[in-house]
Scaffold this active site. Structure first.
Site, short mmCIF file in Angstrom:
data_model
loop_
_atom_site.label_atom_id
_atom_site.label_comp_id
_atom_site.label_asym_id
_atom_site.label_seq_id
_atom_site.Cartn_x
_atom_site.Cartn_y
_atom_site.Cartn_z
N ASP A 6 0.84 -1.21 0.00
CA ASP A 6 0.00 0.00 0.00
C ASP A 6 0.87 1.25 0.00
O ASP A 6 1.98 1.26 0.54
CB ASP A 6 -0.92 -0.03 1.24
CG ASP A 6 -2.10 0.92 1.08
OD1 ASP A 6 -2.40 1.32 -0.06
OD2 ASP A 6 -2.72 1.26 2.11
N ASN A 57 1.27 3.40 -2.96
CA ASN A 57 1.76 3.86 -4.28
C ASN A 57 1.19 5.23 -4.64
O ASN A 57 1.90 6.09 -5.15
CB ASN A 57 1.32 2.90 -5.39
CG ASN A 57 1.96 1.53 -5.28
OD1 ASN A 57 2.90 1.37 -4.50
ND2 ASN A 57 1.47 0.57 -6.04
N ARG A 116 -0.08 7.66 -2.68
CA ARG A 116 0.47 8.73 -1.84
C ARG A 116 1.90 9.07 -2.24
O ARG A 116 2.30 10.23 -2.27
CB ARG A 116 0.41 8.33 -0.36
CG ARG A 116 -0.93 8.63 0.28
CD ARG A 116 -1.06 7.90 1.59
NE ARG A 116 -1.33 6.48 1.39
CZ ARG A 116 -1.27 5.56 2.34
NH1 ARG A 116 -0.93 5.92 3.56
NH2 ARG A 116 -1.56 4.30 2.09
N HIS A 162 2.20 3.56 -9.13
CA HIS A 162 1.97 2.12 -9.35
C HIS A 162 3.13 1.51 -10.14
O HIS A 162 3.54 0.38 -9.88
CB HIS A 162 0.64 1.89 -10.08
CG HIS A 162 -0.56 2.27 -9.26
ND1 HIS A 162 -0.73 1.83 -7.97
CD2 HIS A 162 -1.62 3.07 -9.53
CE1 HIS A 162 -1.87 2.33 -7.49
NE2 HIS A 162 -2.43 3.09 -8.41
N SER A 192 -7.22 -5.42 -5.36
CA SER A 192 -8.27 -6.09 -4.60
C SER A 192 -9.57 -6.06 -5.40
O SER A 192 -9.73 -5.28 -6.34
CB SER A 192 -8.47 -5.42 -3.25
OG SER A 192 -9.11 -4.17 -3.42
N GLU A 204 -12.14 -4.89 -4.30
CA GLU A 204 -12.71 -3.56 -4.03
C GLU A 204 -12.05 -2.47 -4.87
O GLU A 204 -12.62 -1.39 -5.05
CB GLU A 204 -12.58 -3.21 -2.54
CG GLU A 204 -13.50 -4.00 -1.62
CD GLU A 204 -13.06 -5.44 -1.36
OE1 GLU A 204 -11.86 -5.74 -1.52
OE2 GLU A 204 -13.93 -6.28 -1.03
N ASN A 205 -10.83 -2.73 -5.36
CA ASN A 205 -10.12 -1.70 -6.14
C ASN A 205 -10.80 -1.39 -7.47
O ASN A 205 -10.52 -0.36 -8.09
CB ASN A 205 -8.65 -2.08 -6.39
CG ASN A 205 -7.78 -1.96 -5.15
OD1 ASN A 205 -6.84 -2.72 -4.98
ND2 ASN A 205 -8.07 -1.01 -4.26
N TRP A 206 -11.75 -2.25 -7.92
CA TRP A 206 -12.52 -1.94 -9.13
C TRP A 206 -13.35 -0.66 -8.93
O TRP A 206 -13.82 -0.08 -9.90
CB TRP A 206 -13.45 -3.10 -9.50
CG TRP A 206 -12.76 -4.35 -9.96
CD1 TRP A 206 -12.66 -5.52 -9.26
CD2 TRP A 206 -12.08 -4.56 -11.20
NE1 TRP A 206 -11.94 -6.44 -9.99
CE2 TRP A 206 -11.58 -5.89 -11.19
CE3 TRP A 206 -11.83 -3.77 -12.34
CZ2 TRP A 206 -10.86 -6.44 -12.25
CZ3 TRP A 206 -11.11 -4.32 -13.38
CH2 TRP A 206 -10.63 -5.63 -13.34
N GLU A 259 2.28 -13.36 11.86
CA GLU A 259 2.83 -12.21 12.59
C GLU A 259 2.66 -11.00 11.68
O GLU A 259 2.92 -11.08 10.47
CB GLU A 259 4.33 -12.43 12.87
CG GLU A 259 4.60 -13.55 13.84
CD GLU A 259 3.99 -13.30 15.22
OE1 GLU A 259 3.99 -12.13 15.67
OE2 GLU A 259 3.51 -14.27 15.84
C1 IPE Z 1 -5.13 -2.79 -0.28
O1 IPE Z 1 -4.89 -1.43 -0.45
C2 IPE Z 1 -5.12 -3.46 -1.61
C3 IPE Z 1 -3.82 -3.53 -2.28
C4 IPE Z 1 -2.67 -3.19 -1.76
C5 IPE Z 1 -3.85 -4.03 -3.62
P1 IPE Z 1 -6.10 -0.39 -0.51
O2 IPE Z 1 -5.48 0.96 -0.62
O3 IPE Z 1 -7.05 -0.77 -1.58
O4 IPE Z 1 -6.77 -0.60 0.91
P2 IPE Z 1 -7.83 0.29 1.69
O5 IPE Z 1 -8.95 0.59 0.74
O6 IPE Z 1 -7.12 1.54 2.10
O7 IPE Z 1 -8.23 -0.54 2.85
C1 IPE Z 2 -1.71 0.22 -3.40
O1 IPE Z 2 -1.45 1.57 -3.40
C2 IPE Z 2 -1.85 -0.34 -4.80
C3 IPE Z 2 -3.24 -0.63 -5.19
C4 IPE Z 2 -4.26 -0.62 -4.38
C5 IPE Z 2 -3.49 -0.97 -6.58
P1 IPE Z 2 -2.62 2.64 -3.32
O2 IPE Z 2 -2.99 3.03 -4.72
O3 IPE Z 2 -3.73 2.17 -2.49
O4 IPE Z 2 -1.88 3.85 -2.63
P2 IPE Z 2 -2.49 4.86 -1.58
O5 IPE Z 2 -2.99 4.08 -0.41
O6 IPE Z 2 -3.57 5.62 -2.27
O7 IPE Z 2 -1.32 5.73 -1.22
MG MG Z 3 -4.14 2.38 -0.48
#
Ligand code: IPE
Ligand code: IPE
Ligand code: MG
Length: 259
Positions: A20, A22, A24, A37, A65, A67-69, A212
């Protein structure tokens, strides 16, 4: 590659990464989230190579994930284009030869049917090309949801029970886990989350029962092999009790007395 100082202590057989941060990472630099990314993929390869060097047999990366859709279409489209680029990179004969030499086999866990069809074909090719490689398994979690995985397992179990292939009374935790996407692989011993959030975001819900957990504020593109080794040292100093008392754990670790 130098081993961590504590190389004699138990190493995890399986490390799971929630990559997580990328977005930010990019936003802080005034760049598009997709640049983050892309950098994230580079970090993934460095970390995967470190896992290979350290002899870790299984490693799983949460790439996208279920949910990322829900993210903006531009980001989702950009991510799909990046996945295609990475797939092509890994299908390159030089990369495939490298995977063979290092004994690296790829798996994709998640809802395969959610993948756009042109990506599905390339994933199939990569899985087939590395299937016979023995030593390490790299799982990429794509369109992955932990609850969906459990429901899919329950559905397959119900089907097998209906066909008489499985008696409900024979269903154990062991049998159940064989129906999961990670069936046949050990559960993660160590779960690493970058980006500082204290949540599991629907990742490997069944498998992380006794993992862990290591959470770091470092954003994924900045997560370097050095910090992985730091996480491993911390892991090796944890006492994994699995419900027992500390005294019990210590006595099972001590060599048996000779008298
Ligand atoms: C979790 O990160 C999924 C991946 C790293 C692929 P998210 O950024 O989607 O998680 P939430 O939404 O903050 O919980
Ligand atoms: C995780 O990084 C990668 C994916 C979920 C695809 P994020 O895109 O969730 O990065 P933040 O959490 O917005 O920084
Ligand atoms: Mg994230």
């Amino acid at each position: 590659m130098s081993k961590p100082e504590t190389a004699k202590k138990p190493m995890p057989r399986h490390i799971a990464f929630i990559m997580d941060g990328n977005g930010r990472w990019a936003e802080r630099r005034g760049l598009s989230r997709l640049v983050g990314h892309d950098q994230g993929y580079r970090a993934l390869w460095k970390i995967a190579n470190t896992c290979l060097d350290l002899g870790i047999p299984h490693f799983t990366f949460y790439a996208f994930s279920k949910e990322n859709w829900r993210r903006p279409k531009d980001e989702v489209d950009g991510l799909m284009a990046l996945f295609e680029k990475y797939l092509d990179e890994n299908l390159n004969p030089k990369k495939l030869a490298d995977a063979r030499r290092r004994g690296l086999s790829f798996r994709v866990i998640g809802n395969f049917l959610d993948l756009p069809s042109h990506l599905r074909a390339k994933v199939r090719k990569l899985l087939a090309a590395t299937r016979e490689n023995r030593g390490h398994i790299l799982n990429v979690a794509f369109s992955y949801g932990g609850r969906a995985e459990i429901v899919a397992a329950a559905r397959k179990i119900a089907r097998d029970a209906g066909r008489g292939k499985l008696q409900p009374g024979d269903l154990t935790e062991e049998t159940f886990s064989r129906y999961l996407y990670t069936g046949g692989q050990p559960d993660p011993d160590l779960l690493i989350r970058t980006g500082g959030e204290f949540r599991v975001s629907n990742f490997l819900l069944y498998q992380i029962a006794y993992a862990e957990i290591y959470v770091t504020d470092t954003l994924w593109p900045d997560f370097k092999p050095k910090e992985l080794k730091q996480a491993l040292r911390e892991y090796q100093h944890r006492e994994r009790r699995f419900g027992m008392t500390s005294a019990q754990v210590k006595s099972t670790l001590r060599p048996p007395r000779k008298d």
